[in-house]
Design a protein around this motif. Structure first.
Motif, PDB file in Angstrom:
ATOM      1  N   VAL A   1      33.947 -24.698 -12.661  1.00  8.28           N
ATOM      2  CA  VAL A   1      34.497 -24.013 -11.490  1.00  8.28           C
ATOM      3  C   VAL A   1      35.241 -25.052 -10.666  1.00  8.28           C
ATOM      4  CG1 VAL A   1      33.982 -22.610  -9.462  1.00  8.28           C
ATOM      5  CG2 VAL A   1      32.574 -22.397 -11.521  1.00  8.28           C
TER       6      VAL A   1
ATOM      7  N   VAL B   1      37.111 -21.373  -7.660  1.00 11.19           N
ATOM      8  CA  VAL B   1      36.086 -20.884  -6.739  1.00 11.19           C
ATOM      9  C   VAL B   1      36.492 -19.511  -6.209  1.00 11.19           C
ATOM     10  CG1 VAL B   1      35.060 -21.255  -4.466  1.00 11.19           C
ATOM     11  CG2 VAL B   1      35.261 -23.160  -6.066  1.00 11.19           C
TER      12      VAL B   1
ATOM     13  N   SER C   1      29.081 -24.261 -11.941  1.00  8.95           N
ATOM     14  CA  SER C   1      29.527 -25.005 -13.123  1.00  8.95           C
ATOM     15  C   SER C   1      28.325 -25.412 -13.967  1.00  8.95           C
ATOM     16  CB  SER C   1      30.298 -26.252 -12.712  1.00  8.95           C
ATOM     17  OG  SER C   1      31.515 -25.918 -12.075  1.00  8.95           O
TER      18      SER C   1
ATOM     19  N   LEU D   1      32.564 -16.885  -7.871  1.00  9.04           N
ATOM     20  CA  LEU D   1      31.993 -18.138  -8.345  1.00  9.04           C
ATOM     21  C   LEU D   1      31.954 -19.202  -7.261  1.00  9.04           C
ATOM     22  CD1 LEU D   1      33.614 -18.383 -11.867  1.00  9.04           C
ATOM     23  CD2 LEU D   1      31.163 -18.253 -11.381  1.00  9.04           C
TER      24      LEU D   1
ATOM     25  N   LEU E   1      33.329 -13.632 -12.817  1.00  8.85           N
ATOM     26  CA  LEU E   1      32.902 -14.220 -14.095  1.00  8.85           C
ATOM     27  C   LEU E   1      32.296 -13.143 -14.971  1.00  8.85           C
ATOM     28  CD1 LEU E   1      32.162 -16.834 -15.820  1.00  8.85           C
ATOM     29  CD2 LEU E   1      29.906 -16.636 -14.756  1.00  8.85           C
TER      30      LEU E   1
ATOM     31  N   GLN F   1      37.478 -21.767 -14.131  1.00 12.44           N
ATOM     32  CA  GLN F   1      37.732 -20.699 -13.162  1.00 12.44           C
ATOM     33  C   GLN F   1      37.791 -21.285 -11.753  1.00 12.44           C
ATOM     34  OE1 GLN F   1      38.706 -18.012 -15.051  1.00 12.44           O
ATOM     35  NE2 GLN F   1      37.305 -16.599 -14.018  1.00 12.44           N
TER      36      GLN F   1
END
Lengths: 113, 114
Positions: free
Chosen positions: A112, A15, A86, A81, A19, A13
């Protein structure tokens, strides 16, 4: 017998993106549920635990949140995120009165970027 | 000082060897002592747990707790290549309920060579 599922297995994903990780348990009722994060060389860090629907306890202040909309469903969320999010996210369950015996799911590896 | 200390290894042994994995801890309130096995990129699997001091045996695995020394061990007899994994110790201070917060060691990586 009891089974615990997590999905997705892996996730990449950017930043700032949201999530949602899901965990479900089969074969038991009223379990305690837990979210952990495992970072390389740092062991497992407890993030949240829940003793029932809608009951969430947070262990570490951060930009993550958890919810338990159903008895055997536990969700980990974030609105935005960070790179530091991560890691390997693990859901676990235990019987109500045997919290020392925790059984883990297969985990979600989050990167991430 | 960390509450739970565990040598990260790696520990490499030949097949059939006896393996000794250890953790030390500082919190004398710990009552439950767990050992987990974690294969690469998988979730940890509970191997066994011990309450208070003493030994517990399960097949090729023996868990030992010495509360006076704040030292726990996991012994693996007749080690197999399939035992190659990271072994995590975990400890808990409270009896029952979700508030049994588990404190984990960082894990020891074990490699059993065929």
């Amino acid at each position: 017998s009891q089974t615990i599922h997590q999905w997705p297995a892996t996730l990449v994903q950017p930043v700032g993106s949201p999530l949602s990780l899901e965990c479900t348990v089969e074969g038991t009722s009223n379990p305690n549920l837990y979210w952990y994060r495992q970072a390389a060389g740092r062991g497992l860090q407890l993030l949240f635990y829940s003793v029932g629907i809608g009951q969430i306890s947070s262990e570490v202040p951060q930009n993550l949140s958890a919810s338990r909309p159903q008895d055997r469903q536990f969700i980990l969320s974030s609105k935005k995120l960070l790179l530091s999010d991560s890691g390997f996210y693990l859901c676990a369950w235990s019987f109500r009165d045997r919290g020392h015996e925790q059984y883990f799911g297969p985990g979600t590896r989050l990167t991430v970027t | 000082q960390k509450e739970v200390e565990q040598d990260p290894g790696p520990l490499s042994v030949p097949e059939g060897a006896i393996v000794s994995l250890n953790c030390t801890y500082s919190n004398s309130a710990f009552q439950y002592f767990m050992w987990y096995r974690q294969y690469s990129r998988k979730g940890p699997e509970l191997l066994m747990y011990t309450y208070s001091s003493g030994n517990k045996e399960d097949g090729r695995f023996t868990a030992q707790v010495d509360k006076s020394s704040k030292y726990i061990s996991l012994f693996i007899r007749d080690s197999q290549p399939s035992d190659s994994a990271t072994y995590l110790c975990a400890m808990s201070a409270k009896n029952g309920g979700a508030t049994n917060k588990l404190i984990f060691g960082t894990g020891t990586l074990l490699a059993v060579q065929p």
